[in-house]
Write a protein that holds these residues in place. Structure first.
Motif, PDB file in Angstrom:
ATOM      1  N   MET A   1       0.836  -1.170   0.000  1.00 41.52           N
ATOM      2  CA  MET A   1       0.000   0.000   0.000  1.00 41.52           C
ATOM      3  C   MET A   1       0.885   1.238   0.000  1.00 41.52           C
ATOM      4  N   ILE A   2       0.576   2.194  -0.826  1.00 45.19           N
ATOM      5  CA  ILE A   2       1.335   3.430  -0.915  1.00 45.19           C
ATOM      6  C   ILE A   2       0.573   4.517  -0.171  1.00 45.19           C
ATOM      7  N   HIS A   3       1.291   5.193   0.738  1.00 42.92           N
ATOM      8  CA  HIS A   3       0.689   6.275   1.506  1.00 42.92           C
ATOM      9  C   HIS A   3       1.183   7.607   0.969  1.00 42.92           C
ATOM     10  N   THR A   4       0.298   8.558   0.897  1.00 44.45           N
ATOM     11  CA  THR A   4       0.733   9.902   0.595  1.00 44.45           C
ATOM     12  C   THR A   4       1.271  10.505   1.878  1.00 44.45           C
ATOM     13  N   HIS A   5       1.987  11.595   1.748  1.00 45.57           N
ATOM     14  CA  HIS A   5       2.565  12.237   2.939  1.00 45.57           C
ATOM     15  C   HIS A   5       1.473  12.609   3.935  1.00 45.57           C
ATOM     16  N   GLY A   6       0.360  13.094   3.471  1.00 48.34           N
ATOM     17  CA  GLY A   6      -0.741  13.490   4.340  1.00 48.34           C
ATOM     18  C   GLY A   6      -1.298  12.323   5.135  1.00 48.34           C
ATOM     19  N   GLU A   7      -1.421  11.160   4.497  1.00 43.71           N
ATOM     20  CA  GLU A   7      -1.934   9.981   5.195  1.00 43.71           C
ATOM     21  C   GLU A   7      -0.960   9.522   6.280  1.00 43.71           C
ATOM     22  N   THR A   8       0.325   9.518   5.958  1.00 43.38           N
ATOM     23  CA  THR A   8       1.338   9.111   6.927  1.00 43.38           C
ATOM     24  C   THR A   8       1.375  10.089   8.090  1.00 43.38           C
ATOM     25  N   SER A   9       1.335  11.361   7.789  1.00 40.66           N
ATOM     26  CA  SER A   9       1.346  12.379   8.824  1.00 40.66           C
ATOM     27  C   SER A   9       0.120  12.250   9.722  1.00 40.66           C
ATOM     28  N   GLY A  10      -1.031  12.004   9.141  1.00 45.25           N
ATOM     29  CA  GLY A  10      -2.258  11.822   9.908  1.00 45.25           C
ATOM     30  C   GLY A  10      -2.178  10.606  10.802  1.00 45.25           C
ATOM     31  N   HIS A  11      -1.644   9.532  10.276  1.00 42.41           N
ATOM     32  CA  HIS A  11      -1.475   8.302  11.060  1.00 42.41           C
ATOM     33  C   HIS A  11      -0.520   8.543  12.221  1.00 42.41           C
ATOM     34  N   ASN A  12       0.599   9.223  11.963  1.00 40.42           N
ATOM     35  CA  ASN A  12       1.568   9.520  13.024  1.00 40.42           C
ATOM     36  C   ASN A  12       0.938  10.386  14.107  1.00 40.42           C
ATOM     37  N   HIS A  13       0.102  11.317  13.713  1.00 46.41           N
ATOM     38  CA  HIS A  13      -0.571  12.195  14.670  1.00 46.41           C
ATOM     39  C   HIS A  13      -1.483  11.382  15.586  1.00 46.41           C
ATOM     40  N   ILE A  14      -2.202  10.438  15.018  1.00 44.22           N
ATOM     41  CA  ILE A  14      -3.105   9.579  15.804  1.00 44.22           C
ATOM     42  C   ILE A  14      -2.295   8.721  16.769  1.00 44.22           C
ATOM     43  N   VAL A  15      -1.204   8.142  16.297  1.00 42.16           N
ATOM     44  CA  VAL A  15      -0.353   7.307  17.151  1.00 42.16           C
ATOM     45  C   VAL A  15       0.212   8.143  18.301  1.00 42.16           C
ATOM     46  N   CYS A  16       0.664   9.353  18.011  1.00 43.05           N
ATOM     47  CA  CYS A  16       1.200  10.230  19.059  1.00 43.05           C
ATOM     48  C   CYS A  16       0.130  10.566  20.087  1.00 43.05           C
ATOM     49  N   ARG A  17      -1.081  10.850  19.632  1.00 47.90           N
ATOM     50  CA  ARG A  17      -2.164  11.170  20.559  1.00 47.90           C
ATOM     51  C   ARG A  17      -2.491   9.977  21.450  1.00 47.90           C
ATOM     52  N   LEU A  18      -2.504   8.783  20.880  1.00 47.56           N
ATOM     53  CA  LEU A  18      -2.774   7.575  21.669  1.00 47.56           C
ATOM     54  C   LEU A  18      -1.677   7.335  22.706  1.00 47.56           C
ATOM     55  N   LEU A  19      -0.429   7.550  22.301  1.00 45.71           N
ATOM     56  CA  LEU A  19       0.681   7.382  23.242  1.00 45.71           C
ATOM     57  C   LEU A  19       0.597   8.399  24.378  1.00 45.71           C
ATOM     58  N   LEU A  20       0.268   9.646  24.041  1.00 43.34           N
ATOM     59  CA  LEU A  20       0.137  10.671  25.074  1.00 43.34           C
ATOM     60  C   LEU A  20      -0.982  10.340  26.053  1.00 43.34           C
ATOM     61  N   GLU A  21      -2.093   9.841  25.546  1.00 44.27           N
ATOM     62  CA  GLU A  21      -3.201   9.454  26.427  1.00 44.27           C
ATOM     63  C   GLU A  21      -2.790   8.295  27.331  1.00 44.27           C
ATOM     64  N   LYS A  22      -2.047   7.356  26.778  1.00 35.93           N
ATOM     65  CA  LYS A  22      -1.578   6.218  27.567  1.00 35.93           C
ATOM     66  C   LYS A  22      -0.642   6.692  28.672  1.00 35.93           C
ATOM     67  N   ILE A  23       0.252   7.614  28.333  1.00 40.69           N
ATOM     68  CA  ILE A  23       1.189   8.156  29.312  1.00 40.69           C
ATOM     69  C   ILE A  23       0.434   8.870  30.425  1.00 40.69           C
ATOM     70  N   LYS A  24      -0.581   9.646  30.053  1.00 38.92           N
ATOM     71  CA  LYS A  24      -1.352  10.383  31.058  1.00 38.92           C
ATOM     72  C   LYS A  24      -2.066   9.452  32.023  1.00 38.92           C
ATOM     73  N   THR A  25      -2.504   8.305  31.552  1.00 42.84           N
ATOM     74  CA  THR A  25      -3.211   7.378  32.435  1.00 42.84           C
ATOM     75  C   THR A  25      -2.246   6.533  33.260  1.00 42.84           C
ATOM     76  N   LEU A  26      -1.050   6.288  32.748  1.00 41.59           N
ATOM     77  CA  LEU A  26      -0.087   5.435  33.446  1.00 41.59           C
ATOM     78  C   LEU A  26       0.723   6.178  34.500  1.00 41.59           C
TER      79      LEU A  26
END
Length: 75
Positions: A1-26
């Motif tokens: 699957m080929i990702h455009t820069h926007g799709e990759t950036s969006g995915h990275n943003h979601i992953v970062c948000r999930l990690l931050l939420e996990k850190i806040k709860t832990l």
């Protein structure tokens, strides 16, 4: 699957948000503050002064951060 820069950036943003939420709860407030200062490049002495605690308390907080994040990866 080929990702455009926007799709990759969006995915990275979601992953970062999930990690931050996990850190806040832990992590406690002190652990979060210590981690933020550590990642900003502060020394243990600087962190202790800013957090009004000892360097040993800083070291203990960072050890708990490492343990909690490591243990959460095993879940």
């Amino acid at each position: 699957m080929i990702h455009t820069h926007g799709e990759t950036s969006g995915h990275n943003h979601i992953v970062c948000r999930l990690l931050l939420e996990k850190i806040k709860t832990l992590l406690s407030g002190l652990e979060q503050e210590t981690l933020t200062l550590y990642l900003s490049g502060h020394s243990y002495e600087e962190m202790a002064k800013l957090l009004h605690c000892t360097t040993k308390a800083v070291d203990n907080a960072l050890q708990r951060v490492r343990r909690k994040l490591r243990d959460s990866q095993q879940d």
